[in-house]
Scaffold this motif. Structure first.
Motif, PDB file in Angstrom:
ATOM      1  N   VAL A 298       9.905   2.155 -16.446  1.00  0.00           N
ATOM      2  CA  VAL A 298       8.294   2.246 -16.084  1.00  0.00           C
ATOM      3  C   VAL A 298       7.455   1.215 -16.607  1.00  0.00           C
ATOM      4  N   LEU A 299       6.690   0.687 -15.650  1.00  0.00           N
ATOM      5  CA  LEU A 299       5.819  -0.447 -15.799  1.00  0.00           C
ATOM      6  C   LEU A 299       4.383   0.070 -16.210  1.00  0.00           C
ATOM      7  N   MET A 300       4.118  -0.750 -17.145  1.00  0.00           N
ATOM      8  CA  MET A 300       2.831  -0.461 -17.472  1.00  0.00           C
ATOM      9  C   MET A 300       1.521  -1.000 -16.689  1.00  0.00           C
ATOM     10  N   GLU A 301       1.889  -2.028 -15.719  1.00  0.00           N
ATOM     11  CA  GLU A 301       1.066  -2.415 -14.923  1.00  0.00           C
ATOM     12  C   GLU A 301       0.926  -1.824 -13.620  1.00  0.00           C
ATOM     13  N   TYR A 302       1.748  -0.899 -13.319  1.00  0.00           N
ATOM     14  CA  TYR A 302       1.875  -0.154 -12.039  1.00  0.00           C
ATOM     15  C   TYR A 302       1.228   1.112 -12.391  1.00  0.00           C
ATOM     16  N   GLY A 303       0.462   1.686 -11.228  1.00  0.00           N
ATOM     17  CA  GLY A 303      -0.009   3.031 -11.280  1.00  0.00           C
ATOM     18  C   GLY A 303      -0.677   3.507 -12.358  1.00  0.00           C
TER      19      GLY A 303
ATOM     20  N   TYR B 113       1.250   8.668 -11.569  1.00  0.00           N
ATOM     21  CA  TYR B 113       1.200   8.065 -10.291  1.00  0.00           C
ATOM     22  C   TYR B 113       2.300   8.377  -9.594  1.00  0.00           C
ATOM     23  N   THR B 114       2.291   9.098  -8.255  1.00  0.00           N
ATOM     24  CA  THR B 114       3.588   9.577  -7.959  1.00  0.00           C
ATOM     25  C   THR B 114       3.323   9.364  -6.224  1.00  0.00           C
ATOM     26  N   THR B 115       4.314   9.134  -5.413  1.00  0.00           N
ATOM     27  CA  THR B 115       4.208   8.812  -3.956  1.00  0.00           C
ATOM     28  C   THR B 115       4.903  10.115  -3.487  1.00  0.00           C
ATOM     29  N   ARG B 116       5.275  10.768  -4.346  1.00  0.00           N
ATOM     30  CA  ARG B 116       6.289  12.085  -4.021  1.00  0.00           C
ATOM     31  C   ARG B 116       5.729  13.649  -4.402  1.00  0.00           C
TER      32      ARG B 116
ATOM     33  N   ALA C  11      16.537  14.122  -8.298  1.00  0.00           N
ATOM     34  CA  ALA C  11      17.534  14.432  -7.317  1.00  0.00           C
ATOM     35  C   ALA C  11      17.047  13.314  -6.055  1.00  0.00           C
ATOM     36  N   HIS C  12      15.682  12.904  -6.124  1.00  0.00           N
ATOM     37  CA  HIS C  12      15.353  12.074  -5.057  1.00  0.00           C
ATOM     38  C   HIS C  12      14.693  10.806  -5.288  1.00  0.00           C
ATOM     39  N   ASP C  13      15.055  10.412  -6.570  1.00  0.00           N
ATOM     40  CA  ASP C  13      14.736   8.981  -6.746  1.00  0.00           C
ATOM     41  C   ASP C  13      16.044   8.275  -7.684  1.00  0.00           C
ATOM     42  N   GLN C  14      16.629   7.240  -7.190  1.00  0.00           N
ATOM     43  CA  GLN C  14      17.776   6.768  -7.816  1.00  0.00           C
ATOM     44  C   GLN C  14      17.584   6.402  -9.184  1.00  0.00           C
ATOM     45  N   ARG C  15      16.360   5.735  -9.466  1.00  0.00           N
ATOM     46  CA  ARG C  15      16.299   5.381 -11.065  1.00  0.00           C
ATOM     47  C   ARG C  15      16.169   6.633 -11.916  1.00  0.00           C
ATOM     48  N   ASP C  16      15.479   7.537 -11.402  1.00  0.00           N
ATOM     49  CA  ASP C  16      15.477   8.776 -12.161  1.00  0.00           C
ATOM     50  C   ASP C  16      16.736   9.517 -12.301  1.00  0.00           C
TER      51      ASP C  16
ATOM     52  N   ASP D 140       5.322  16.076  -3.477  1.00  0.00           N
ATOM     53  CA  ASP D 140       6.038  17.123  -2.893  1.00  0.00           C
ATOM     54  C   ASP D 140       7.569  17.571  -3.808  1.00  0.00           C
ATOM     55  N   THR D 141       7.676  16.585  -4.531  1.00  0.00           N
ATOM     56  CA  THR D 141       9.042  16.854  -5.402  1.00  0.00           C
ATOM     57  C   THR D 141       8.919  17.423  -6.826  1.00  0.00           C
ATOM     58  N   LEU D 142       7.415  17.990  -6.816  1.00  0.00           N
ATOM     59  CA  LEU D 142       7.015  18.347  -8.279  1.00  0.00           C
ATOM     60  C   LEU D 142       8.001  19.267  -8.963  1.00  0.00           C
TER      61      LEU D 142
ATOM     62  N   ARG E 105       0.848  -1.425   0.129  1.00  0.00           N
ATOM     63  CA  ARG E 105      -0.145   0.151   0.099  1.00  0.00           C
ATOM     64  C   ARG E 105       0.999   1.280  -0.108  1.00  0.00           C
ATOM     65  N   SER E 106       0.604   2.262  -0.709  1.00  0.00           N
ATOM     66  CA  SER E 106       1.190   3.274  -0.742  1.00  0.00           C
ATOM     67  C   SER E 106       0.157   4.569  -0.954  1.00  0.00           C
ATOM     68  N   GLU E 107       0.744   5.839  -0.428  1.00  0.00           N
ATOM     69  CA  GLU E 107      -0.083   6.979  -0.351  1.00  0.00           C
ATOM     70  C   GLU E 107       0.400   7.917  -1.296  1.00  0.00           C
TER      71      GLU E 107
HETATM   72  C1  ANZ Z   1       7.903  10.961  -8.634  1.00  0.00           C
HETATM   73  C2  ANZ Z   1       8.768  10.784  -7.658  1.00  0.00           C
HETATM   74  C3  ANZ Z   1       9.822  11.649  -7.078  1.00  0.00           C
HETATM   75  C4  ANZ Z   1       8.884   9.316  -7.197  1.00  0.00           C
HETATM   76  C5  ANZ Z   1      10.750  11.076  -6.216  1.00  0.00           C
HETATM   77  C6  ANZ Z   1       9.636   8.710  -6.287  1.00  0.00           C
HETATM   78  C7  ANZ Z   1      10.746   9.708  -5.732  1.00  0.00           C
HETATM   79  P1  ANZ Z   1       5.795   2.941  -4.919  1.00  0.00           P
HETATM   80  O1  ANZ Z   1       6.241   3.355  -3.385  1.00  0.00           O
HETATM   81  O2  ANZ Z   1       6.340   1.482  -5.176  1.00  0.00           O
HETATM   82  O3  ANZ Z   1       4.298   3.135  -5.050  1.00  0.00           O
HETATM   83  N1  ANZ Z   1       6.339   4.967 -10.423  1.00  0.00           N
HETATM   84  C8  ANZ Z   1       4.947   5.215 -10.276  1.00  0.00           C
HETATM   85  N2  ANZ Z   1       4.418   4.348 -11.192  1.00  0.00           N
HETATM   86  C9  ANZ Z   1       5.537   3.686 -11.943  1.00  0.00           C
HETATM   87  C10 ANZ Z   1       5.472   2.834 -12.848  1.00  0.00           C
HETATM   88  N3  ANZ Z   1       4.545   2.444 -13.569  1.00  0.00           N
HETATM   89  N4  ANZ Z   1       6.472   2.203 -13.008  1.00  0.00           N
HETATM   90  C11 ANZ Z   1       7.646   2.566 -12.569  1.00  0.00           C
HETATM   91  N5  ANZ Z   1       7.877   3.433 -11.756  1.00  0.00           N
HETATM   92  C12 ANZ Z   1       6.592   4.134 -11.202  1.00  0.00           C
HETATM   93  O4  ANZ Z   1       6.357   4.023  -5.839  1.00  0.00           O
HETATM   94  C13 ANZ Z   1       5.859   5.060  -6.427  1.00  0.00           C
HETATM   95  C14 ANZ Z   1       6.844   5.585  -7.231  1.00  0.00           C
HETATM   96  O5  ANZ Z   1       7.423   4.844  -8.187  1.00  0.00           O
HETATM   97  C15 ANZ Z   1       6.328   6.919  -7.817  1.00  0.00           C
HETATM   98  O6  ANZ Z   1       6.592   8.210  -7.204  1.00  0.00           O
HETATM   99  C16 ANZ Z   1       7.000   7.044  -9.207  1.00  0.00           C
HETATM  100  O7  ANZ Z   1       8.126   7.802  -9.089  1.00  0.00           O
HETATM  101  C17 ANZ Z   1       7.326   5.454  -9.326  1.00  0.00           C
HETATM  102  F1  ANZ Z   1      11.590  11.947  -5.691  1.00  0.00           F
HETATM  103  O8  ANZ Z   1       6.981   9.959  -8.637  1.00  0.00           O
HETATM  104  B1  ANZ Z   1       7.668   8.936  -8.102  1.00  0.00           B
END
Ligand code: ANZ
Ligand code: ZN
Length: 877
Positions: free
Chosen positions: A346-351, A265-268, A360-365, A270-272, A245-247
């Motif tokens: 980026v996975l099609m099945e997620y979010g 979809y994003t969990t962050r 700056a705040h996500d390693q994959r990015d 705040d980093t927009l 579960r993630s908010e």
């Molecule tokens: C922007 C962002 C900024 C993110 C940041 C993270 C850090 P969990 O916690 O597992 O739900 N994400 C969203 N959809 C995705 C997808 N279909 N395939 C790959 N990555 C995807 O992870 C949610 C985070 O995973 C989301 O938050 C998104 O990156 C990425 F400093 O958004 B984040």
């Protein structure tokens, strides 16, 4: 102290060539027959005996051909629980069956021309005989194999009930396709982008698949974990992470030059303000649209498709992207636009299948941005960092902090900034806060023969038509061929051609079969009423479910257990069961390990091929050539470090195998199988048999009024052993129970050698009877043999007796040990009667020679006495 040191038996007193007197080879089958004749392990589907129920279940085996030591450990653990609970007055259900569908049977058919059914049933017969030799207290009357139509027909019924209840869906989905095996693979079956079995590069393919809607229960499956206090914490955590579960927030970006939007979809949120790109999955419609205009985009998408996508390889694999040339507008920053990339991570099945990237705040990015030269703007300032100089290098900053470079969010901590961003998005009408789940629906159809047929019919007019109840089961045809890849059901000349049950026109049977995880998702419920004409008899499952103690390997911590939990909820919602969780208690056992051996030319050697020297080195048995003794690791065929349980049982008997496997280590940890350990366990069985034999002729029917010192000591040891073993069995500390029984055996030996005194023979008999009964969950055959010697002709089996009770009077210590300190420093210990008066204790303490020395020439200013624990002298001068 290591756990093994607890269990070292005393050096044997019997000459090694005395030869075994306990004839296990005759005794074990005899007692197995006695238990069967007396139906000791039978229970009714719906009992009326009023006893509390206890359902013990070990994960049922896949009939691969032979049992291995992992099975021996698993089933012995379960058997100890079952036998113990029975003795404690429970009515215990302890069934056994076979998880009998699956790929290996089909592979055997392809490779060796044996029909999967024949291969499977022969393996079952073999393994059943092996399990029976172990003397497990199983109720074989409940046995079934999931490949029997009598089982899978009910599974088909459940499938149809689930379909009616909206818990089954047919949907197009991207799947991992193994082009060589011609089947869909689960993500877990894709290893480094290749099929786990074929080794062929896995392709992504869009297929119509059957899904169980496990996601409908995601919140319940997560929340219920909190109350599962008899599950290992580790397993609950793994399940929680899997459900994931993630908010976060969903928000739409508008494309710069069109009216279209892309939702991410994003969990962050705040980093927009640190965004530097937007990325979509290769299967995303926007990627598809780019591909139709731009051949390079098309080539990139095709390349991603051929690479396959297990989630693991996406995390660790190379990040690849393609810039579509499109740009999106920032929701908060007037005039700012960002490139839209297609990215393989980026996975099609997620979010939503699309993300905004904040390097700056996500390693994959960050990896992606560094590779393709995209901006990296930090927007979360770590505590105490300097905003003027803080920069991100190779590692993204994912810790806490305050927003900066972030407009109206500046100064807020991460959580407040998330809320602030979501509020702003909602006000603008471009996004909203959401809860997201990592859990996906369970794709459960397989293009296989040896599985439960999915009971639907495809009609050109009516669409998907459930097979009517009176036409169940949909049986697998026997006459299939395995001469080409793909699904034999699909190749069968006639099987799939049927008339539509609704309109009567020619139609086509579904040729997909169920994932074998479906078979194991409800077998525990079927065991409660294995002959029922429905999937379950309600009264029976309501009586027996949930399973009180489930035991199995940690490798099933996620999928099997989660699927079983889902199925139970589905069966509750379709009116089959009343419970919503299947397993109240879960125990995951460790592995059975063994040394591995290599020859001088680096071949793995079987343990039988080598001879161990007393110094721990080894040589080849035949030639005397040196052998390298390798690491102690999990038994595996490839390393040849396996021990065949059948051979051990033939040589030493089942009780020895059971005893040793319980003695070595706590059951949740790995254990090491050693020849010397097995031999030691065997000597112990012989020794306690002799101790019982020595009592022949020492009849003492009436309990004496008084005992001498040796008798009193032995009786105290006996009753303390009852208390300790009971405690140990209650808490799965089976190795501790074993250690306590060694102690009791030693005490009996001591008493045997003590000078004769009144009542000692009675005490010895009591000790031996107790030893037999307390060890009966672990060594059930020997326990019967000893008991029958002690009470010839009394007609009872230990398997039917209740658990011994400790006499509380004998548990009280005759003396307690008191630590004596001088100025807080330990100077000696004294033995006094429990609760002795302070003046007596203090006098004894002062008289202790070491204490007296420490007190010499000093004046005692204070005497502290903590009853039964401690004395401290405060001194001056
Ligand atoms: C922007 C962002 C900024 C993110 C940041 C993270 C850090 P969990 O916690 O597992 O739900 N994400 C969203 N959809 C995705 C997808 N279909 N395939 C790959 N990555 C995807 O992870 C949610 C985070 O995973 C989301 O938050 C998104 O990156 C990425 F400093 O958004 B984040
Ligand atoms: Zn029709």
């Amino acid at each position: 102290m290591s756990d093994t040191s607890l269990t070292q038996p005393r050096q044997e007193q019997v000459a090694p060539d005395a030869g075994p007197r306990y004839d296990f080879a005759a005794a074990e089958p005899k007692w197995q027959q006695a238990w069967a004749d007396r139906a000791c392990f039978r229970v009714a589907d719906v009992p009326t005996d009023g006893k509390p129920k206890y359902y013990v279940l070990e994960m049922f085996p896949y009939p691969s051909g032979k049992i291995h030591m992992g099975h021996v450990r698993n089933y012995t653990l379960g058997d100890v629980v079952a036998r113990y609970k029975r003795a404690r007055g429970h009515s215990v259900m302890h069934p056994m069956g076979w998880d009998a569908f699956g790929l290996p049977a089909e592979n055997a058919a392809r490779e060796r021309g044996i029909h999967p059914a024949k291969w499977t049933y022969e393996n079952i017969a073999n393994m059943r005989a092996e399990l029976q030799r172990m003397g497990l207290s199983l109720e074989w009357e409940r046995e079934f194999a999931t490949c029997q139509p009598e089982y899978y027909s009910h599974q088909q019924k459940l499938f149809l009930d689930f379909l009616k209840a909206g818990l089954v869906e047919r949907k197009e989905s991207w799947v991992n396709w193994d082009p060589v095996d011609g089947t869909v693979l689960a993500n877990e079956q894709v290893i480094d982008g290749k099929g786990w079995r074929s080794g062929a590069p896995v392709e992504k393919k869009q297929l119509n698949q059957w899904f169980f809607s496990i996601t409908k229960y995601a919140p319940q499956l997560l929340d219920a974990l909190d109350g599962m206090d008899r599950w290992p914490e580790r397993v609950r955590l793994m399940q929680a992470n899997w459900i994931g579960r993630s908010e976060g927030a969903r928000l739409s970006f508008s494309l710069d030059e069109s009216a279209d939007t892309v939702e991410v979809y994003t969990t962050r949120p705040d980093t927009l303000f640190g965004m530097s790109f937007l990325a979509v999955a290769p299967e995303h419609p926007l990627a598809a649209a780019s591909a139709t205009r731009d051949p390079k985009a098309a080539a990139f998408v095709a390349e991603c498709r051929s690479r396959g996508t297990s989630e693991v390889s996406i995390e660790t694999g190379e990040k690849l992207g393609y810039d579509t040339g499109l740009r999106v507008r920032h929701p908060f920053i007037e005039g700012a636009t960002y490139p839209v990339w297609i990215a393989n991570f980026v996975l099609m099945e997620y979010g939503t299948g699309a993300i905004f990237g904040c390097p700056a705040h996500d390693q994959r990015d960050l990896d992606f941005a560094r590779k393709y030269g995209l901006d990296v703007t930090p927007v979360v300032l770590p505590p105490a960092a300097d905003p003027a100089s803080f920069a991100v290098g190779k590692e993204a900053y994912v810790g806490p902090g305050t927003a900066f470079n972030s407009g109206f969010l500046d100064g807020l901590d991460v959580d407040a900034a998330k809320r602030g961003a979501i509020e702003a998005l909602e006000k603008q009408g471009v996004g909203k806060g959401v809860t997201n789940w990592r859990l996906r629906d369970w794709g459960m159809s397989r293009q296989r023969y040896w599985g439960c047929p999915i009971p639907v019919i495809h009609c050109g007019t009516c669409g998907i038509v459930p097979v009517p109840d009176d036409q169940l089961p949909v049986r697998l045809p026997d006459d299939v061929t395995f001469d080409r890849p793909g699904n034999p059901l699909d190749h069968h000349p006639t099987w799939k051609h049927v008339d539509c049950p609704q309109c009567g026109k020619p139609a086509r049977r579904e040729t997909d079969t169920c994932d074998t995880f479906v078979d194991s998702s409800w077998y525990f419920a079927r065991f409660c009423s294995p002959a029922a004409a429905e999937p379950v008899t309600k009264a029976a499952v309501d009586h027996w479910m949930p399973v009180d103690q489930y035991i199995g390997g940690i490798e099933h911590a996620i999928l099997h257990l989660l699927y079983a939990r889902f199925f139970t909820r589905g069966m509750q919602d379709t009116g089959h069961v009343s419970v919503n969780e299947p397993f109240t208690g879960l125990f995951t056992q460790g592995m059975v390990n063994h040394e591995s051996y290599r020859s001088a030319d680096n071949r793995w050697l079987y343990p039988e091929e080598i001879e161990k020297r007393p110094d721990g080195t080894a040589v080849l048995r035949e030639t005397g050539e040196p052998v390298t003794v390798g690491r102690v690791e999990a038994m595996s065929k490839s390393k040849r470090n396996t021990i065949d349980p059948g051979a051990i049982i033939a040589r030493y008997g089942a009780d020895t195998a059971r005893w040793f496997i319980l003695s070595d280590n706590p059951p949740e940890r790995d254990m090491e199988w050693t020849e010397s350990g097995a031999a030691g366990a065997f000597r112990f069985t012989q020794r306690i048999f002799r101790l019982a034999e020595a009592l022949d002729g020492l009849r003492a029917e009436i309990m004496p009024d008084a005992f001498g010192p040796a008798g009193r000591t032995l009786r105290r040891t006996t009753h303390r052993c009852i208390a300790a073993v009971t405690d140990a069995l209650e808490t799965f500390a089976f190795n501790v129970a074993v250690a306590r029984l060694y102690e009791l055996a030693n005490a009996v030996t001591d008493a045997e050698r003590a000078a004769p005194e009144a009542g000692l023979a009675w005490a010895r008999r009591e000790a031996m009877e107790t030893l037999a009964r307390l060890s009966s969950p672990m060594m059930p055959h020997l326990a019967e043999e000893i008991y029958a010697r002690l009470f010839p002709g009394n007609g009872h089996l230990v398997a039917e007796l209740s658990w011994p009770e400790a006499d509380p009077a004998l548990l009280v210590a005759e003396s307690v040990t008191i630590a004596v300190q001088v100025m807080g420093k330990l100077r000696g210990t004294i033995e006094v009667a429990p609760n002795a008066a302070a003046d007596i204790v203090l006098a004894a303490a002062e008289a202790d020679p070491n204490v007296a020395k420490a007190l010499e020439g000093k004046r005692i200013v204070k005497r502290v006495h903590v009853p039964n624990r401690i004395v401290n002298f405060v001194v001056a001068g």
